[in-house]
Design a protein around this motif. Structure first.
Motif, short mmCIF file in Angstrom:
data_model
loop_
_atom_site.label_atom_id
_atom_site.label_comp_id
_atom_site.label_asym_id
_atom_site.label_seq_id
_atom_site.Cartn_x
_atom_site.Cartn_y
_atom_site.Cartn_z
N UNK A 146 0.83 -1.20 0.00
CA UNK A 146 0.00 0.00 0.00
C UNK A 146 0.87 1.25 0.00
N UNK A 147 1.91 1.26 0.83
CA UNK A 147 2.81 2.42 0.88
C UNK A 147 3.54 2.57 -0.45
N UNK A 148 3.91 1.46 -1.09
CA UNK A 148 4.62 1.52 -2.37
C UNK A 148 3.75 2.18 -3.43
N UNK A 149 2.43 2.00 -3.37
CA UNK A 149 1.55 2.54 -4.40
C UNK A 149 0.94 3.88 -4.03
N UNK A 150 0.65 4.10 -2.70
CA UNK A 150 -0.09 5.28 -2.30
C UNK A 150 0.67 6.20 -1.34
N UNK A 151 1.89 5.92 -1.07
CA UNK A 151 2.66 6.80 -0.21
C UNK A 151 2.53 6.41 1.26
N UNK B 221 10.49 3.05 4.53
CA UNK B 221 11.95 2.97 4.39
C UNK B 221 12.38 1.69 3.67
N UNK B 222 11.65 0.61 3.84
CA UNK B 222 12.06 -0.65 3.24
C UNK B 222 11.70 -0.67 1.75
N UNK B 223 12.63 -1.03 0.89
CA UNK B 223 12.32 -1.06 -0.55
C UNK B 223 11.45 -2.26 -0.91
N UNK B 224 10.78 -2.12 -2.03
CA UNK B 224 9.95 -3.22 -2.53
C UNK B 224 10.85 -4.19 -3.28
N UNK B 225 10.98 -5.41 -2.79
CA UNK B 225 11.97 -6.35 -3.30
C UNK B 225 11.41 -7.25 -4.40
N UNK B 226 10.15 -7.30 -4.61
CA UNK B 226 9.59 -8.20 -5.61
C UNK B 226 9.68 -7.57 -7.00
N UNK B 227 9.77 -8.44 -8.00
CA UNK B 227 9.79 -7.95 -9.38
C UNK B 227 8.40 -7.53 -9.85
N UNK B 228 7.37 -8.07 -9.18
CA UNK B 228 6.00 -7.74 -9.55
C UNK B 228 5.54 -6.53 -8.77
N UNK B 229 4.96 -5.57 -9.45
CA UNK B 229 4.43 -4.39 -8.79
C UNK B 229 3.04 -4.69 -8.24
#
Length: 325
Positions: free
Chosen positions: A57-62, A198-206
């Protein structure tokens, strides 16, 4: 007061019955603790899934929105036991509740367990609601759902809709120890929410979503709360059974020591009674033996008279002799 053999036998049988009950309780505690321990470990995977959803959710919406700075209604959920024979388990949790609750404003206390309610009453704390703990591991989910529903009712009754929820339960520690802890549930820990960003998104799939952001965030929060309450309830049940198991082991050792004392005392009394009976037999035998050895002096005894003495000397009865006549 001297103990009789019958009384000691009755007390020994009573102690053996108590030992059987203690052994049964110890076995049940050991058996019941395993499913709750497995449930506590299994809910970690569910919690990790909820946290992964927050990160998506944070990766897509902040970043997640921060709660208002104003303090909400304090709520404390205390997890205790519904049955006894677990020592001061509930008293320690009640003391932790007393340290956790706020003194400047009235705190709503939700109690889990009848014994927990009595322990809180001993400290002058009156719970607003008392729930029964689950009878098995399958009831942990129902308890967690019921608590979330109660929190929704309390939040809806507040003017600002803000509540501060704290979980108080007994947690396992190192070397088989356990201690009561307080864990903040709401508002969400800022370190936890900031870590999502702070943690990066590690998966190849968004990540992709089909729900609206508000609905998705509400579902994620609800799932996270469910996992936290479920884990706290499972930990409470594991530590309760562990505490009862430890108390039953101590009781079993005490009963065994008492049985050894009663057995030794019963042997001593039995030996004394046997010795007394043998002495009675010997004394009776000696008395009868002495009676037969004494001469009888009865009516049929032979008596010596003057006639018998005269015949023994060669004289006729009634005759007189004079030497030299």
């Amino acid at each position: 007061m001297a103990q009789t053999l019958e009384r000691l036998t009755g007390r020994t049988e009573t102690m053996r019955g108590i030992r059987s009950i203690v052994r049964t309780m110890k076995t049940m505690s050991a058996i019941n603790a395993l499913p709750y321990e497995q449930a506590a470990d299994a809910i970690e995977a569910y919690r990790d899934t909820a946290i992964l959803g927050f990160r998506a959710f944070v990766r897509s919406h902040g970043p997640l929105p921060r709660d208002a700075a104003t303090a909400g209604q304090p709520v404390v959920i205390a997890f205790g036991s519904d049955h006894g024979l677990c020592g001061n388990y509930n008293e320690l949790v009640a003391q932790q509740v007393d340290r956790t609750r706020r003194t400047d404003v009235e705190t709503t206390v939700i109690c889990v367990g009848a014994q927990m309610e009595d322990a809180l009453a001993g400290l002058g704390i009156v719970p607003a609601t008392t729930l029964l703990p689950p009878a098995n591991a399958d009831g942990l989910g129902r308890l967690a759902g019921r608590l979330i529903a109660l929190l929704d009712e309390i939040r809806a009754a507040q003017p600002g809709g803000q509540i501060d929820v704290t979980l108080v339960f007994t947690q396992r520690a190192e070397h088989g120890q356990q201690s009561p802890v307080s864990r903040r549930l709401l508002p969400l820990d800022p370190e936890l929410t900031d870590g999502f960003a702070r943690q990066p998104w590690r998966s190849r799939s968004l990540p992709r979503f089909t729900l609206a952001p508000e609905q998705l965030l509400a579902a994620l929060i609800r799932s996270f709360l469910f996992a936290e309450i479920f884990r706290a309830a499972a930990e409470a049940m594991v530590t309760e059974n562990a505490a009862r198991l430890a108390r039953m082991q101590q009781a079993e050792r005490s009963v065994d020591e008492r049985l050894e004392e009663l057995t030794a005392e019963m042997r001593s009394v039995r030996q004394s009674e046997i010795t007394t009976e043998l002495l009675d037999v010997i004394i009776g035998f000696e008395a009868i033996k002495g009676r037969h050895l004494r001469k009888p002096k009865g009516r049929g005894a032979r008596q010596e008279g003057p006639e018998e003495n005269a015949s023994d000397r060669g004289l006729k009865p009634g005759s007189m002799t004079c030497r030299g006549v």
